[in-house]
Write an enzyme that holds these catalytic residues in place. Sequence first.
Site, mmCIF file in Angstrom:
data_model
loop_
_atom_site.group_PDB
_atom_site.id
_atom_site.type_symbol
_atom_site.label_atom_id
_atom_site.label_comp_id
_atom_site.label_asym_id
_atom_site.label_seq_id
_atom_site.Cartn_x
_atom_site.Cartn_y
_atom_site.Cartn_z
ATOM 1 N N SER A 7 0.834 -1.204 0.000
ATOM 2 C CA SER A 7 0.000 0.000 0.000
ATOM 3 C C SER A 7 0.867 1.251 0.000
ATOM 4 O O SER A 7 1.609 1.513 0.954
ATOM 5 C CB SER A 7 -0.896 0.019 1.240
ATOM 6 O OG SER A 7 -1.424 1.326 1.396
ATOM 7 N N HIS A 32 -1.178 -1.355 -4.238
ATOM 8 C CA HIS A 32 -2.430 -1.052 -3.533
ATOM 9 C C HIS A 32 -2.544 0.459 -3.335
ATOM 10 O O HIS A 32 -1.651 1.097 -2.783
ATOM 11 C CB HIS A 32 -2.446 -1.778 -2.188
ATOM 12 C CG HIS A 32 -3.741 -1.674 -1.453
ATOM 13 N ND1 HIS A 32 -4.812 -2.506 -1.714
ATOM 14 C CD2 HIS A 32 -4.144 -0.845 -0.461
ATOM 15 C CE1 HIS A 32 -5.814 -2.191 -0.902
ATOM 16 N NE2 HIS A 32 -5.437 -1.178 -0.138
ATOM 17 N N ASP A 34 -4.821 3.447 -1.827
ATOM 18 C CA ASP A 34 -5.888 3.763 -0.867
ATOM 19 C C ASP A 34 -6.439 5.154 -1.128
ATOM 20 O O ASP A 34 -5.814 6.154 -0.768
ATOM 21 C CB ASP A 34 -5.326 3.699 0.559
ATOM 22 C CG ASP A 34 -5.087 2.267 1.013
ATOM 23 O OD1 ASP A 34 -6.034 1.462 0.925
ATOM 24 O OD2 ASP A 34 -3.963 1.956 1.441
ATOM 25 N N MET A 36 -9.032 7.854 -0.115
ATOM 26 C CA MET A 36 -9.904 8.213 1.018
ATOM 27 C C MET A 36 -10.497 9.595 0.783
ATOM 28 O O MET A 36 -9.784 10.505 0.356
ATOM 29 C CB MET A 36 -9.106 8.209 2.323
ATOM 30 C CG MET A 36 -8.434 6.877 2.634
ATOM 31 S SD MET A 36 -7.737 6.888 4.293
ATOM 32 C CE MET A 36 -6.739 5.382 4.241
ATOM 33 N N HIS A 65 -8.374 0.756 -3.830
ATOM 34 C CA HIS A 65 -9.279 0.553 -2.698
ATOM 35 C C HIS A 65 -9.973 1.881 -2.416
ATOM 36 O O HIS A 65 -9.365 2.804 -1.884
ATOM 37 C CB HIS A 65 -8.428 0.073 -1.503
ATOM 38 C CG HIS A 65 -9.194 -0.104 -0.234
ATOM 39 N ND1 HIS A 65 -8.564 -0.296 0.982
ATOM 40 C CD2 HIS A 65 -10.522 -0.147 0.029
ATOM 41 C CE1 HIS A 65 -9.473 -0.444 1.932
ATOM 42 N NE2 HIS A 65 -10.670 -0.342 1.379
ATOM 43 N N MET A 67 -12.101 4.078 -0.422
ATOM 44 C CA MET A 67 -12.760 4.360 0.860
ATOM 45 C C MET A 67 -13.493 5.684 0.674
ATOM 46 O O MET A 67 -13.095 6.745 1.183
ATOM 47 C CB MET A 67 -11.718 4.408 1.986
ATOM 48 C CG MET A 67 -11.285 3.015 2.397
ATOM 49 S SD MET A 67 -9.711 2.992 3.259
ATOM 50 C CE MET A 67 -8.598 2.990 1.862
ATOM 51 N N MET A 136 -11.299 -6.069 5.819
ATOM 52 C CA MET A 136 -10.493 -5.107 6.579
ATOM 53 C C MET A 136 -10.091 -5.760 7.897
ATOM 54 O O MET A 136 -10.943 -6.279 8.630
ATOM 55 C CB MET A 136 -11.286 -3.827 6.867
ATOM 56 C CG MET A 136 -11.583 -2.937 5.667
ATOM 57 S SD MET A 136 -10.158 -2.351 4.738
ATOM 58 C CE MET A 136 -9.141 -1.560 5.988
ATOM 59 N N ASP A 174 -6.348 -6.441 4.682
ATOM 60 C CA ASP A 174 -5.778 -5.094 4.637
ATOM 61 C C ASP A 174 -5.778 -4.480 6.033
ATOM 62 O O ASP A 174 -6.834 -4.247 6.605
ATOM 63 C CB ASP A 174 -6.624 -4.250 3.666
ATOM 64 C CG ASP A 174 -6.049 -2.876 3.421
ATOM 65 O OD1 ASP A 174 -4.988 -2.558 3.970
ATOM 66 O OD2 ASP A 174 -6.688 -2.110 2.670
HETATM 67 C C1 DX5 Z 1 -6.254 1.423 5.821
HETATM 68 C C2 DX5 Z 1 -5.811 1.164 4.395
HETATM 69 C C3 DX5 Z 1 -4.661 0.252 4.297
HETATM 70 C C4 DX5 Z 1 -3.387 0.752 4.924
HETATM 71 C C5 DX5 Z 1 -2.681 -0.422 5.507
HETATM 72 O O1 DX5 Z 1 -7.470 2.088 5.835
HETATM 73 O O2 DX5 Z 1 -6.862 0.586 3.638
HETATM 74 O O3 DX5 Z 1 -4.435 -0.193 2.977
HETATM 75 O O4 DX5 Z 1 -2.527 1.408 4.033
HETATM 76 O O5 DX5 Z 1 -1.583 0.018 6.230
HETATM 77 P P1 DX5 Z 1 -0.768 -0.920 7.193
HETATM 78 O O6 DX5 Z 1 -0.305 -2.091 6.390
HETATM 79 O O7 DX5 Z 1 0.325 -0.031 7.662
HETATM 80 O O8 DX5 Z 1 -1.718 -1.346 8.297
HETATM 81 ZN ZN ZN Z 2 -6.384 -0.414 1.604
#
Ligand code: DX5
Ligand code: ZN
Length: 220
Positions: A7, A32, A34, A36, A65, A67, A136, A174
Amino acid sequence: MNILSPSILSADFKHLEQDIREAVEAGAEYVHIDVMDGVFVPTITFGMPVVSSIRSTTDKAFDVHLMVQNPEKVIDRFVECGADIITIHAEACTHLDSTLAHIRERGAKAGLALCPSTPLCVLDYLWDKLDMVLLMTVNPGFGGQKYIPAITEKIAALRKIIDEKGLDIDIEVDGGINDGTIRTVLEAGANVLVAGSAVFGSDIAGNVKRYMEIMREYER
Ligand code: DX5
Ligand code: ZN
């Protein structure tokens, strides 16, 4: 097949291209990403311009991903920016059936993410629309959180359902995946592993290689 999806949330954005290259050159198969929106989760990360701009760094699959509340509004644009897999959250989208179908119609693989407290029964009646289920293992919103041990049982339960039904659906996990938890999730049946801080927090290539070696031991 077991796949590592580092990620980039935990990469150093000052040299994002270099960090991505280091991870994929060490063997990571997915990147990956993320996204948000500050609404579904409290944080705002990055969006389409960043995804477009890093698309040329690698041919590896972009595992996006979302969010994001009401993700149906942005799917087309993320496909145009180069997303190969688009995962939406069950908690953020009212019309899951048509939205997942739309992701596939646009040529991407369709993933559905479930927050820790969301039960597996939301997947019922959607099995034929899914390429991947993302469980998650932390509450979404931040990197570097601690793995929630109760989710191990959820991973195993999902693996059992998928195997019994003979489905070709990946189980991605994740959050909090690191040296202390990687074997637990692999044993439970996850096969796509996201790792942010555990990959980008220190020696990127070394971490990728170590995790990929562990993943090979658990190849089904
Ligand atoms: C959290 C994200 C993850 C995050 C994971 O909301 O969806 O993908 O980057 O980070 P680590 O591996 O550090 O927990
Ligand atoms: Zn993620």
